[in-house]
Write an enzyme that holds these catalytic residues in place. Structure first.
Site, PDB file in Angstrom:
ATOM      1  N   MET A 252      -3.172   1.869  -4.862  1.00  8.39           N
ATOM      2  CA  MET A 252      -2.195   1.058  -5.582  1.00  8.39           C
ATOM      3  C   MET A 252      -2.558   0.930  -7.059  1.00  8.39           C
ATOM      4  O   MET A 252      -1.770   1.262  -7.950  1.00  8.39           O
ATOM      5  CB  MET A 252      -2.097  -0.332  -4.953  1.00  8.39           C
ATOM      6  CG  MET A 252      -1.104  -1.257  -5.657  1.00  8.39           C
ATOM      7  SD  MET A 252      -1.260  -2.984  -5.111  1.00  8.39           S
ATOM      8  CE  MET A 252      -0.854  -2.821  -3.386  1.00  8.39           C
ATOM      9  N   LEU A 253      -3.755   0.441  -7.315  1.00  9.22           N
ATOM     10  CA  LEU A 253      -4.199   0.282  -8.700  1.00  9.22           C
ATOM     11  C   LEU A 253      -4.434   1.632  -9.354  1.00  9.22           C
ATOM     12  O   LEU A 253      -4.065   1.842 -10.521  1.00  9.22           O
ATOM     13  CB  LEU A 253      -5.472  -0.559  -8.741  1.00  9.22           C
ATOM     14  CG  LEU A 253      -6.127  -0.751 -10.107  1.00  9.22           C
ATOM     15  CD1 LEU A 253      -5.183  -1.430 -11.083  1.00  9.22           C
ATOM     16  CD2 LEU A 253      -7.426  -1.538  -9.968  1.00  9.22           C
TER      17      LEU A 253
ATOM     18  N   ALA B 158     -12.361   1.991  -3.259  1.00  6.10           N
ATOM     19  CA  ALA B 158     -13.021   0.934  -2.490  1.00  6.10           C
ATOM     20  C   ALA B 158     -12.618   0.995  -1.027  1.00  6.10           C
ATOM     21  O   ALA B 158     -11.545   1.515  -0.683  1.00  6.10           O
ATOM     22  CB  ALA B 158     -12.664  -0.444  -3.051  1.00  6.10           C
ATOM     23  N   TRP B 159     -13.488   0.476  -0.188  1.00  4.44           N
ATOM     24  CA  TRP B 159     -13.127   0.131   1.193  1.00  4.44           C
ATOM     25  C   TRP B 159     -12.429  -1.214   1.096  1.00  4.44           C
ATOM     26  O   TRP B 159     -13.008  -2.207   0.681  1.00  4.44           O
ATOM     27  CB  TRP B 159     -14.382   0.028   2.050  1.00  4.44           C
ATOM     28  CG  TRP B 159     -14.170  -0.483   3.451  1.00  4.44           C
ATOM     29  CD1 TRP B 159     -13.695  -1.722   3.806  1.00  4.44           C
ATOM     30  CD2 TRP B 159     -14.439   0.202   4.679  1.00  4.44           C
ATOM     31  NE1 TRP B 159     -13.639  -1.846   5.173  1.00  4.44           N
ATOM     32  CE2 TRP B 159     -14.095  -0.679   5.750  1.00  4.44           C
ATOM     33  CE3 TRP B 159     -14.937   1.457   4.997  1.00  4.44           C
ATOM     34  CZ2 TRP B 159     -14.242  -0.335   7.081  1.00  4.44           C
ATOM     35  CZ3 TRP B 159     -15.081   1.801   6.337  1.00  4.44           C
ATOM     36  CH2 TRP B 159     -14.740   0.920   7.360  1.00  4.44           C
TER      37      TRP B 159
ATOM     38  N   THR C  99     -14.026  -7.870  -6.743  1.00  4.06           N
ATOM     39  CA  THR C  99     -13.144  -8.785  -6.016  1.00  4.06           C
ATOM     40  C   THR C  99     -13.611 -10.228  -6.079  1.00  4.06           C
ATOM     41  O   THR C  99     -14.813 -10.501  -6.244  1.00  4.06           O
ATOM     42  CB  THR C  99     -13.078  -8.352  -4.529  1.00  4.06           C
ATOM     43  OG1 THR C  99     -12.342  -9.309  -3.761  1.00  4.06           O
ATOM     44  CG2 THR C  99     -14.472  -8.266  -3.925  1.00  4.06           C
ATOM     45  N   ASP C 100     -12.670 -11.139  -5.910  1.00  5.72           N
ATOM     46  CA  ASP C 100     -12.989 -12.559  -5.788  1.00  5.72           C
ATOM     47  C   ASP C 100     -13.791 -12.850  -4.529  1.00  5.72           C
ATOM     48  O   ASP C 100     -14.447 -13.896  -4.426  1.00  5.72           O
ATOM     49  CB  ASP C 100     -11.696 -13.382  -5.752  1.00  5.72           C
ATOM     50  CG  ASP C 100     -10.823 -13.024  -4.542  1.00  5.72           C
ATOM     51  OD1 ASP C 100     -10.473 -11.839  -4.416  1.00  5.72           O
ATOM     52  OD2 ASP C 100     -10.505 -13.920  -3.740  1.00  5.72           O
TER      53      ASP C 100
ATOM     54  N   TYR D 282     -16.964  -7.763   3.846  1.00  4.47           N
ATOM     55  CA  TYR D 282     -16.340  -7.089   2.709  1.00  4.47           C
ATOM     56  C   TYR D 282     -16.898  -7.623   1.400  1.00  4.47           C
ATOM     57  O   TYR D 282     -17.275  -6.848   0.504  1.00  4.47           O
ATOM     58  CB  TYR D 282     -14.830  -7.283   2.774  1.00  4.47           C
ATOM     59  CG  TYR D 282     -14.094  -6.882   1.516  1.00  4.47           C
ATOM     60  CD1 TYR D 282     -13.978  -5.544   1.159  1.00  4.47           C
ATOM     61  CD2 TYR D 282     -13.504  -7.840   0.692  1.00  4.47           C
ATOM     62  CE1 TYR D 282     -13.301  -5.167   0.005  1.00  4.47           C
ATOM     63  CE2 TYR D 282     -12.824  -7.473  -0.453  1.00  4.47           C
ATOM     64  CZ  TYR D 282     -12.734  -6.141  -0.796  1.00  4.47           C
ATOM     65  OH  TYR D 282     -12.068  -5.770  -1.938  1.00  4.47           O
TER      66      TYR D 282
ATOM     67  N   LYS E 276     -19.092  -5.546  -1.516  1.00  5.43           N
ATOM     68  CA  LYS E 276     -18.687  -5.463  -2.919  1.00  5.43           C
ATOM     69  C   LYS E 276     -19.759  -6.038  -3.841  1.00  5.43           C
ATOM     70  O   LYS E 276     -19.938  -5.572  -4.971  1.00  5.43           O
ATOM     71  CB  LYS E 276     -17.361  -6.195  -3.117  1.00  5.43           C
ATOM     72  CG  LYS E 276     -16.171  -5.541  -2.444  1.00  5.43           C
ATOM     73  CD  LYS E 276     -15.807  -4.193  -3.064  1.00  5.43           C
ATOM     74  CE  LYS E 276     -15.135  -4.339  -4.407  1.00  5.43           C
ATOM     75  NZ  LYS E 276     -14.691  -3.024  -4.948  1.00  5.43           N
TER      76      LYS E 276
ATOM     77  N   TRP F 280      -5.634 -10.783  -4.905  1.00  4.32           N
ATOM     78  CA  TRP F 280      -4.219 -10.933  -4.539  1.00  4.32           C
ATOM     79  C   TRP F 280      -3.361  -9.864  -5.242  1.00  4.32           C
ATOM     80  O   TRP F 280      -2.313 -10.152  -5.805  1.00  4.32           O
ATOM     81  CB  TRP F 280      -3.726 -12.339  -4.893  1.00  4.32           C
ATOM     82  CG  TRP F 280      -4.325 -13.443  -4.074  1.00  4.32           C
ATOM     83  CD1 TRP F 280      -5.575 -13.486  -3.515  1.00  4.32           C
ATOM     84  CD2 TRP F 280      -3.711 -14.686  -3.722  1.00  4.32           C
ATOM     85  NE1 TRP F 280      -5.775 -14.671  -2.850  1.00  4.32           N
ATOM     86  CE2 TRP F 280      -4.640 -15.437  -2.960  1.00  4.32           C
ATOM     87  CE3 TRP F 280      -2.465 -15.251  -3.983  1.00  4.32           C
ATOM     88  CZ2 TRP F 280      -4.365 -16.701  -2.446  1.00  4.32           C
ATOM     89  CZ3 TRP F 280      -2.183 -16.520  -3.486  1.00  4.32           C
ATOM     90  CH2 TRP F 280      -3.124 -17.235  -2.720  1.00  4.32           C
TER      91      TRP F 280
END
Length: 288
Positions: free
Chosen positions: A12-13, A60-61, A101-102, A125, A129, A151
């Site tokens: 997506m990104l 990324a996974w 990621t957060d 996860y 990360k 998100w």
């Protein structure tokens, strides 16, 4: 001209990054999908990085629940492979922008997490990360950038808004959790921010938070998606996380602060609702 190696180009990104980088005369981009570059192969990584000025790692996974029973596999891509990338960048002199990621944070705060917050992931996860983050910060103290996002939604692939709109076609009402807070972030807006960071050659290395400004809940996000898409937001009903038990625990509070961007001479991402409105207008939010 800045030569960029982009990993995760098919996601997506990554798809939005390809578009943004390709549209800029300041960059030439080598867009590597998983089939083009196996990041878990250190030799392949060492061969791919030289000749590039910047590496943007969007690979990324991302199967959060799946990582609970496959943490080693998740860590191989989210942690060990990132270490290989960082090592190759250190050897070649390339800057590395790594998307994180957060989920590396505990999610138990009540005010936005600053970039200096101490990580404390609550699931596999997040732990995977965090391994990648620490590798970048350790191996590239002056040329490594960790950009945490959360998100994420966009035109390519599955996302929360797309799922809501798809389900709207078959259900009169939808129950959505209202006890998790975060910042819906348009992948195209993040892609533009990452490219701006790649252009900011004097930006200090370290952690940045790449999420939209403002905050809401999944319930609030879903209602906004419906409203902006011409559907009745009253069809979205609030519920709690207890109604949707998942294998991996989720952070209850994923709101991130954005103070660090000023040190790079950049503004934070726009408000989440303004970005969502722009994404809807651009046709990036639709049922899939």
């Amino acid at each position: 001209m800045t030569k960029v190696l982009l990993t995760g180009a098919g996601g997506m990104l990554g798809s939005d990054l390809v578009s943004v980088l390709s549209a800029s005369p300041a960059f030439t981009v080598t867009a590597a999908r998983r089939a083009d570059l196996d990041l878990t192969d250190p030799a392949a990584v060492r061969s791919a990085v030289p000749g590039h000025d910047v590496v943007i790692n969007a690979a990324a996974w991302t199967d959060v629940d799946g990582a609970e029973t496959a943490e080693d596999a998740a860590t191989a891509l989210n942690g060990t492979a990132v270490s290989s990338l960082a090592s190759a960048c250190a050897s070649s002199g390339a800057r590395l922008i790594h998307v994180s990621t957060d989920y590396v944070l505990a999610g138990s705060a009540s005010s936005p997490y600053p970039e200096s917050a101490v990580p404390s992931p609550v699931n596999a996860y997040g732990r995977s990360k965090l391994v990648g983050e620490r590798a970048v910060l350790s191996l590239l103290p002056s040329s490594g950038y960790v950009v945490r996002t959360a998100w994420l939604y966009g035109e390519h692939g599955n996302s929360f808004p797309a799922t809501m709109l798809r389900l709207a076609g078959g259900r009169e009402t939808l129950d959505v959790v209202d006890d998790q807070r975060g910042q819906p972030t348009w992948s195209l807006a993040l892609a533009r921010q990452l490219v701006a960071l790649a252009s900011a050659t004097s930006a200090p290395a370290g952690i940045y938070h790449g999420t939209a400004s403002g905050e809401t809940t999944w319930f609030g996000f879903a209602r906004a998606v419906f409203e902006l898409s011409g559907l009745d937001p009253a069809r979205i009903r609030p519920t709690t996380s207890a109604a949707f038990v998942r294998p991996a625990p989720r952070p209850a509070y994923s709101v991130l602060g954005h103070d660090r961007w000023s040190s790079a001479g950049l503004s934070p991402l726009p408000d989440w609702r303004a970005s969502l409105s722009a994404a809807v207008a651009a046709g990036a939010v639709r049922a899939r």
